[in-house]
Motif scaffolding. Structure first.
Motif, PDB file in Angstrom:
ATOM      1  N   VAL A   5       9.434  18.069  -5.480  1.00 32.47           N
ATOM      2  CA  VAL A   5       9.884  16.982  -6.347  1.00 32.47           C
ATOM      3  C   VAL A   5       8.822  15.880  -6.377  1.00 32.47           C
ATOM      4  CG1 VAL A   5      11.621  15.180  -6.601  1.00 32.47           C
ATOM      5  CG2 VAL A   5      12.314  17.501  -6.042  1.00 32.47           C
ATOM      6  N   HIS A   6       8.195  15.632  -5.242  1.00 35.42           N
ATOM      7  CA  HIS A   6       7.114  14.647  -5.160  1.00 35.42           C
ATOM      8  C   HIS A   6       5.982  15.028  -6.108  1.00 35.42           C
ATOM      9  CE1 HIS A   6       3.207  13.581  -3.154  1.00 35.42           C
ATOM     10  NE2 HIS A   6       3.712  12.386  -3.362  1.00 35.42           N
ATOM     11  N   GLN A   7       5.623  16.303  -6.148  1.00 38.21           N
ATOM     12  CA  GLN A   7       4.561  16.758  -7.045  1.00 38.21           C
ATOM     13  C   GLN A   7       4.951  16.576  -8.510  1.00 38.21           C
ATOM     14  OE1 GLN A   7       3.700  20.778  -5.931  1.00 38.21           O
ATOM     15  NE2 GLN A   7       2.559  20.188  -4.102  1.00 38.21           N
ATOM     16  N   GLU A   8       6.200  16.924  -8.830  1.00 34.02           N
ATOM     17  CA  GLU A   8       6.666  16.786 -10.216  1.00 34.02           C
ATOM     18  C   GLU A   8       6.674  15.322 -10.660  1.00 34.02           C
ATOM     19  OE1 GLU A   8       7.562  19.195 -12.409  1.00 34.02           O
ATOM     20  OE2 GLU A   8       6.946  20.722 -10.966  1.00 34.02           O
ATOM     21  N   ILE A   9       7.157  14.448  -9.809  1.00 38.37           N
ATOM     22  CA  ILE A   9       7.204  13.023 -10.150  1.00 38.37           C
ATOM     23  C   ILE A   9       5.794  12.480 -10.334  1.00 38.37           C
ATOM     24  CG2 ILE A   9       7.758  10.731  -9.216  1.00 38.37           C
ATOM     25  CD1 ILE A   9      10.309  11.942  -8.092  1.00 38.37           C
ATOM     26  N   ASN A  10       4.869  12.890  -9.476  1.00 39.06           N
ATOM     27  CA  ASN A  10       3.494  12.408  -9.614  1.00 39.06           C
ATOM     28  C   ASN A  10       2.830  12.940 -10.876  1.00 39.06           C
ATOM     29  OD1 ASN A  10       3.379  10.657  -7.499  1.00 39.06           O
ATOM     30  ND2 ASN A  10       2.558  12.137  -6.060  1.00 39.06           N
ATOM     31  N   LYS A  11       3.144  14.176 -11.276  1.00 40.90           N
ATOM     32  CA  LYS A  11       2.603  14.703 -12.537  1.00 40.90           C
ATOM     33  C   LYS A  11       3.056  13.837 -13.707  1.00 40.90           C
ATOM     34  CE  LYS A  11       2.333  19.588 -11.322  1.00 40.90           C
ATOM     35  NZ  LYS A  11       2.937  20.917 -11.569  1.00 40.90           N
ATOM     36  N   GLU A  12       4.345  13.494 -13.713  1.00 39.34           N
ATOM     37  CA  GLU A  12       4.871  12.646 -14.778  1.00 39.34           C
ATOM     38  C   GLU A  12       4.227  11.258 -14.753  1.00 39.34           C
ATOM     39  OE1 GLU A  12       9.113  12.472 -14.623  1.00 39.34           O
ATOM     40  OE2 GLU A  12       9.325  14.639 -14.825  1.00 39.34           O
ATOM     41  N   ARG A  13       4.066  10.689 -13.568  1.00 39.67           N
ATOM     42  CA  ARG A  13       3.496   9.344 -13.453  1.00 39.67           C
ATOM     43  C   ARG A  13       2.038   9.324 -13.899  1.00 39.67           C
ATOM     44  NH1 ARG A  13       6.187   5.378 -10.604  1.00 39.67           N
ATOM     45  NH2 ARG A  13       4.214   4.409 -10.040  1.00 39.67           N
ATOM     46  N   ILE A  14       1.288  10.364 -13.598  1.00 36.53           N
ATOM     47  CA  ILE A  14      -0.119  10.414 -14.012  1.00 36.53           C
ATOM     48  C   ILE A  14      -0.214  10.538 -15.529  1.00 36.53           C
ATOM     49  CG2 ILE A  14      -2.204  11.839 -13.888  1.00 36.53           C
ATOM     50  CD1 ILE A  14      -1.487  12.315 -10.914  1.00 36.53           C
ATOM     51  N   LYS A  15       0.687  11.338 -16.137  1.00 33.42           N
ATOM     52  CA  LYS A  15       0.706  11.445 -17.599  1.00 33.42           C
ATOM     53  C   LYS A  15       1.007  10.107 -18.251  1.00 33.42           C
ATOM     54  CE  LYS A  15       2.054  16.273 -17.950  1.00 33.42           C
ATOM     55  NZ  LYS A  15       3.130  17.212 -18.305  1.00 33.42           N
ATOM     56  N   GLU A  16       1.858   9.304 -17.603  1.00 37.09           N
ATOM     57  CA  GLU A  16       2.212   7.984 -18.127  1.00 37.09           C
ATOM     58  C   GLU A  16       1.147   6.933 -17.827  1.00 37.09           C
ATOM     59  OE1 GLU A  16       5.955   7.135 -16.327  1.00 37.09           O
ATOM     60  OE2 GLU A  16       7.006   8.708 -17.428  1.00 37.09           O
ATOM     61  N   LEU A  34       2.698   8.319  -6.320  1.00 36.36           N
ATOM     62  CA  LEU A  34       3.468   7.775  -5.204  1.00 36.36           C
ATOM     63  C   LEU A  34       3.146   8.504  -3.911  1.00 36.36           C
ATOM     64  CD1 LEU A  34       6.933   7.463  -6.924  1.00 36.36           C
ATOM     65  CD2 LEU A  34       5.326   5.646  -6.468  1.00 36.36           C
ATOM     66  N   ASN A  35       3.366   7.819  -2.811  1.00 37.77           N
ATOM     67  CA  ASN A  35       3.164   8.377  -1.491  1.00 37.77           C
ATOM     68  C   ASN A  35       4.327   9.318  -1.156  1.00 37.77           C
ATOM     69  OD1 ASN A  35       2.990   8.731   1.314  1.00 37.77           O
ATOM     70  ND2 ASN A  35       1.889   6.804   1.528  1.00 37.77           N
ATOM     71  N   HIS A  36       4.036  10.451  -0.520  1.00 40.62           N
ATOM     72  CA  HIS A  36       5.078  11.419  -0.180  1.00 40.62           C
ATOM     73  C   HIS A  36       6.086  10.845   0.815  1.00 40.62           C
ATOM     74  CE1 HIS A  36       2.204  12.037   3.118  1.00 40.62           C
ATOM     75  NE2 HIS A  36       3.231  12.482   3.810  1.00 40.62           N
ATOM     76  N   LYS A  37       5.639   9.908   1.665  1.00 40.44           N
ATOM     77  CA  LYS A  37       6.556   9.321   2.649  1.00 40.44           C
ATOM     78  C   LYS A  37       7.601   8.449   1.971  1.00 40.44           C
ATOM     79  CE  LYS A  37       2.793   8.171   4.810  1.00 40.44           C
ATOM     80  NZ  LYS A  37       1.829   7.510   5.700  1.00 40.44           N
ATOM     81  N   ARG A  38       7.200   7.800   0.888  1.00 39.79           N
ATOM     82  CA  ARG A  38       8.146   6.981   0.132  1.00 39.79           C
ATOM     83  C   ARG A  38       9.200   7.860  -0.525  1.00 39.79           C
ATOM     84  NH1 ARG A  38       6.519   2.969  -4.836  1.00 39.79           N
ATOM     85  NH2 ARG A  38       8.575   2.053  -5.118  1.00 39.79           N
ATOM     86  N   ILE A  39       8.758   8.983  -1.098  1.00 36.42           N
ATOM     87  CA  ILE A  39       9.697   9.922  -1.722  1.00 36.42           C
ATOM     88  C   ILE A  39      10.664  10.466  -0.674  1.00 36.42           C
ATOM     89  CG2 ILE A  39       9.885  12.133  -2.933  1.00 36.42           C
ATOM     90  CD1 ILE A  39       8.786   9.970  -4.707  1.00 36.42           C
ATOM     91  N   TYR A  40      10.145  10.796   0.505  1.00 38.42           N
ATOM     92  CA  TYR A  40      10.998  11.345   1.560  1.00 38.42           C
ATOM     93  C   TYR A  40      12.024  10.308   2.019  1.00 38.42           C
ATOM     94  CZ  TYR A  40      12.443  13.605   5.865  1.00 38.42           C
ATOM     95  OH  TYR A  40      13.195  14.177   6.851  1.00 38.42           O
ATOM     96  N   ARG A  41      11.603   9.042   2.132  1.00 38.18           N
ATOM     97  CA  ARG A  41      12.531   7.982   2.535  1.00 38.18           C
ATOM     98  C   ARG A  41      13.655   7.836   1.516  1.00 38.18           C
ATOM     99  NH1 ARG A  41      12.765   3.026   0.749  1.00 38.18           N
ATOM    100  NH2 ARG A  41      10.685   3.069  -0.132  1.00 38.18           N
ATOM    101  N   LEU A  42      13.318   7.860   0.238  1.00 39.96           N
ATOM    102  CA  LEU A  42      14.339   7.772  -0.812  1.00 39.96           C
ATOM    103  C   LEU A  42      15.219   9.016  -0.826  1.00 39.96           C
ATOM    104  CD1 LEU A  42      12.199   6.247  -3.674  1.00 39.96           C
ATOM    105  CD2 LEU A  42      13.984   5.118  -2.359  1.00 39.96           C
ATOM    106  N   TRP A  43      14.613  10.173  -0.598  1.00 37.51           N
ATOM    107  CA  TRP A  43      15.338  11.455  -0.569  1.00 37.51           C
ATOM    108  C   TRP A  43      16.433  11.410   0.496  1.00 37.51           C
ATOM    109  CZ3 TRP A  43      14.894  15.841  -3.509  1.00 37.51           C
ATOM    110  CH2 TRP A  43      15.412  17.020  -2.999  1.00 37.51           C
ATOM    111  N   ARG A  44      16.071  10.900   1.670  1.00 36.45           N
ATOM    112  CA  ARG A  44      17.059  10.793   2.753  1.00 36.45           C
ATOM    113  C   ARG A  44      18.100   9.732   2.461  1.00 36.45           C
ATOM    114  NH1 ARG A  44      13.250   9.980   7.627  1.00 36.45           N
ATOM    115  NH2 ARG A  44      13.602   7.978   6.676  1.00 36.45           N
TER     116      ARG A  44
END
Length: 119
Positions: free
Chosen positions: A63-74, A79-89
């Protein structure tokens, strides 16, 4: 925070309060930089990825990879993977566990090859 309350409301000196509480003055002055609306948008994105039946088996790493792909296109920063993991939890998401397949065995008993060679 109690130290900020003592300084702003009660009128105590910042240095004295920080010394008594054993705090650095920079901690007292810290202002968080994160925008809460961005955090909410990210948690909504995580929830949509988790509910998508095609991507249900993805963990936070994919999911982190997918979100970063979208953000780079925009044109945004990744984003940092640790931030995604913190939100995921914090949202309480988990990957659904796969079911184990039952092994189909033939009706024949397994032959003991070592015993056959000795006789």
């Amino acid at each position: 925070m109690a130290a900020r309350h003592l300084v702003e409301v009660k009128g105590f000196q910042e240095r004295r309060v920080c010394r008594l509480l054993n705090l650095a003055r920079s901690n007292l002055r810290y202002q968080p930089k994160q925008d809460e609306s961005e955090e909410q948008n990210l948690t909504e994105q995580l929830k949509t990825f988790a509910k998508n039946p095609r991507k249900r088996r993805q963990g936070y790493r994919l999911v982190h990879q997918e979100i970063n792909k979208e953000r780079i296109k925009e044109g945004k920063n990744p984003l940092n993977h640790k931030r995604i993991y913190r939100l995921w939890r914090s949202v309480g998401l988990t990957v659904t566990a796969r079911r184990k397949r039952k092994r189909i065995r033939s009706g024949k008993p397994a032959t003991d090859l070592v015993a056959d060679r000795l006789h």
